[in-house]
Scaffold this motif. Structure first.
Motif, mmCIF file in Angstrom:
data_model
loop_
_atom_site.group_PDB
_atom_site.id
_atom_site.type_symbol
_atom_site.label_atom_id
_atom_site.label_comp_id
_atom_site.label_asym_id
_atom_site.label_seq_id
_atom_site.Cartn_x
_atom_site.Cartn_y
_atom_site.Cartn_z
ATOM 1 N N PRO A 1 62.770 75.475 41.973
ATOM 2 C CA PRO A 1 62.369 75.391 43.391
ATOM 3 C C PRO A 1 61.153 76.269 43.660
ATOM 4 C CG PRO A 1 64.736 75.761 43.179
ATOM 5 C CD PRO A 1 64.159 75.947 41.810
ATOM 6 N N GLY A 2 60.219 75.745 44.459
ATOM 7 C CA GLY A 2 59.036 76.496 44.810
ATOM 8 C C GLY A 2 57.827 76.208 43.948
ATOM 9 N N MET A 3 58.005 75.402 42.915
ATOM 10 C CA MET A 3 56.862 75.041 42.081
ATOM 11 C C MET A 3 55.917 74.110 42.852
ATOM 12 S SD MET A 3 58.482 74.308 38.284
ATOM 13 C CE MET A 3 56.828 74.096 37.578
ATOM 14 N N ALA A 4 54.679 74.047 42.400
ATOM 15 C CA ALA A 4 53.698 73.131 42.983
ATOM 16 C C ALA A 4 52.595 72.893 41.969
ATOM 17 C CB ALA A 4 53.115 73.690 44.278
ATOM 18 N N LEU A 5 51.965 71.732 42.068
ATOM 19 C CA LEU A 5 50.883 71.345 41.168
ATOM 20 C C LEU A 5 49.552 71.314 41.895
ATOM 21 C CD1 LEU A 5 52.456 68.269 39.317
ATOM 22 C CD2 LEU A 5 51.721 70.379 38.204
ATOM 23 N N THR A 6 48.485 71.565 41.153
ATOM 24 C CA THR A 6 47.133 71.270 41.594
ATOM 25 C C THR A 6 46.420 70.532 40.469
ATOM 26 O OG1 THR A 6 44.982 72.165 42.226
ATOM 27 C CG2 THR A 6 46.362 73.564 40.847
ATOM 28 N N PHE A 7 45.682 69.497 40.823
ATOM 29 C CA PHE A 7 44.877 68.775 39.839
ATOM 30 C C PHE A 7 43.396 69.095 40.003
ATOM 31 C CE2 PHE A 7 48.474 65.532 40.071
ATOM 32 C CZ PHE A 7 49.059 65.975 38.888
ATOM 33 N N ASN A 8 43.088 70.214 40.669
ATOM 34 C CA ASN A 8 41.691 70.540 40.942
ATOM 35 C C ASN A 8 40.889 70.821 39.681
ATOM 36 O OD1 ASN A 8 42.130 70.180 43.637
ATOM 37 N ND2 ASN A 8 42.009 72.337 44.205
ATOM 38 N N GLY A 9 41.549 71.109 38.567
ATOM 39 C CA GLY A 9 40.832 71.365 37.328
ATOM 40 C C GLY A 9 40.727 70.183 36.411
ATOM 41 N N ILE A 10 41.118 68.985 36.891
ATOM 42 C CA ILE A 10 41.098 67.822 36.009
ATOM 43 C C ILE A 10 40.904 66.496 36.746
ATOM 44 C CG2 ILE A 10 43.618 67.501 36.051
ATOM 45 C CD1 ILE A 10 43.458 66.831 33.032
ATOM 46 N N ALA A 11 41.278 66.416 38.013
ATOM 47 C CA ALA A 11 41.288 65.124 38.707
ATOM 48 C C ALA A 11 39.897 64.543 38.887
ATOM 49 C CB ALA A 11 41.977 65.252 40.066
ATOM 50 N N GLN A 12 38.895 65.391 39.165
ATOM 51 C CA GLN A 12 37.551 64.850 39.337
ATOM 52 C C GLN A 12 37.079 64.183 38.041
ATOM 53 O OE1 GLN A 12 35.590 68.438 40.840
ATOM 54 N NE2 GLN A 12 35.237 67.394 42.771
ATOM 55 N N GLY A 13 37.407 64.783 36.910
ATOM 56 C CA GLY A 13 37.071 64.156 35.640
ATOM 57 C C GLY A 13 37.796 62.844 35.437
ATOM 58 N N PHE A 14 39.060 62.796 35.846
ATOM 59 C CA PHE A 14 39.852 61.572 35.706
ATOM 60 C C PHE A 14 39.260 60.454 36.559
ATOM 61 C CE2 PHE A 14 43.348 58.717 36.702
ATOM 62 C CZ PHE A 14 44.028 58.603 35.496
ATOM 63 N N VAL A 15 38.912 60.767 37.805
ATOM 64 C CA VAL A 15 38.331 59.758 38.696
ATOM 65 C C VAL A 15 36.980 59.296 38.140
ATOM 66 C CG1 VAL A 15 37.479 59.296 41.020
ATOM 67 C CG2 VAL A 15 39.555 60.661 40.703
#
Length: 334
Positions: free
Chosen positions: A174-188
């Motif tokens: 509980p309390g975990m969270a994700l960020t894709f700020n270090g990879i999502a722009q590359g994926f898109v």
């Protein structure tokens, strides 16, 4: 248009089919070229798309497809849209029937998490929130959160506690969270490159925060990307030449939590914010998702380990400026 494109000055896609220029004003012999130009918002920033195609109707349809695809992927990966799949996952701690792209990106995250010795870890988001909340508080201790606070939140950070398959994504704690700020722009970026190639585009530069080239420029020369430690590209300290490759840059000077500029957005997933090792670190790779993830991880990695990683890779190169101002290029020429 200038010969050099700096990172993140603007989101821009320039593309053309074989035999056509990328822009209309390259000389009288090509004056008849009439590209489709779209301007709007993408990934939270002003965006421009210039497409030159012999069939204007097809060009307009392709522009609409590109814009719609960026919007669709943003609705999955964005931390800032209330309706995104990622926001729902972080709110609830689980997501049933996740979009296939989210699962694919998690698979890539797992790959880079292992390859980087856990330096690349998208579950670092709770630490980001801790630093943001601390420095948003009136009278905040300029030394940052206490070690006790950091250690308590760091217990939520470990990508192996994210369980996922094609049917479900679940946080083990509980309390975990994700960020894709270090990879999502590359994926898109990679998705848009695939879409353009499928439609016969042979020369393009896709800049969606990370830059990836399809082929070379219309005159056969490589695309030239200015590397800078600031996102506005005000001062270029090196150039990258790209043909069918991507480049991504990370720098501690892109964002700071505190007015004294001691705590940057580059957060070690185990230690919290750390003293920066590099003024700028750029990764050149065959695709944008690899460049994006590795540039994030390498900024937290000792130079000797970065050099060892690059020496073991035949298609990765790194261009960096140490915090002392020493410039280095590691790996094969781009």
């Amino acid at each position: 248009m200038a010969d050099t494109i700096t990172r993140r000055r603007a989101i821009c896609i320039m593309a053309a089919t074989a035999g056509l220029p990328l822009i209309p004003f390259v000389g009288p012999a090509l004056a008849a070229a009439d590209p489709v130009v779209w301007r709007g918002q993408a990934l939270g920033a002003p965006a421009t798309l210039i497409l030159n195609h012999p069939d204007r109707a097809k060009a307009e349809a392709l522009v609409r497809r590109v814009v719609a695809e960026v919007e669709r992927l943003e609705s999955i990966f964005s931390l800032y849209r209330d309706d995104s799949s990622l926001r729902e996952l972080n709110r609830v701690g689980a997501l049933a029937a996740p979009p296939p792209e989210l699962v694919t990106l998690l698979e890539r995250c797992d790959e880079f998490w292992a390859a980087s010795g856990r330096k690349f870890d998208p579950t670092v988001q709770p630490l980001w929130v801790l630093f943001a909340r601390h420095f948003a508080t009136r009278g905040a201790d300029p030394r940052g959160p206490s070690r006790q606070e950091i250690d308590a939140v760091a217990s939520l950070v470990s990508f192996d506690a994210v369980k996922f398959n094609r049917d479900r994504v679940v946080f083990s704690r509980p309390g975990m969270a994700l960020t894709f700020n270090g990879i999502a722009q590359g994926f898109v970026t990679d998705r848009i490159v695939d879409l353009l190639r499928q439609e016969g585009i042979t020369s393009s530069l896709v800049n969606l925060g990370e830059s990836r080239a399809i082929g070379a420029r219309a005159d056969g020369t490589p695309w030239r990307i200015g590397l800078s430690e600031t996102e506005d590209g005000a001062t270029i300290d090196e150039m990258a030449a790209l043909v069918d490759k991507a480049v991504s840059t990370s720098s501690p000077f892109g964002f700071h939590f505190d007015p004294a500029l001691h705590f940057s957005h580059l957060i070690d997933p185990r230690l919290g914010s750390i003293e920066p090792l590099y003024r700028r670190l750029s990764v050149i790779a065959p695709d944008a998702v690899t460049a994006d993830a590795l540039s994030t991880a390498f900024t937290l990695t000792a130079l000797s380990q970065v050099r060892s990683f690059v020496q073991a890779s035949s298609d990765i190169s790194v261009d960096l400026m140490t915090i002392q101002g020493e410039h280095m290029r590691l790996g094969p020429a781009s």
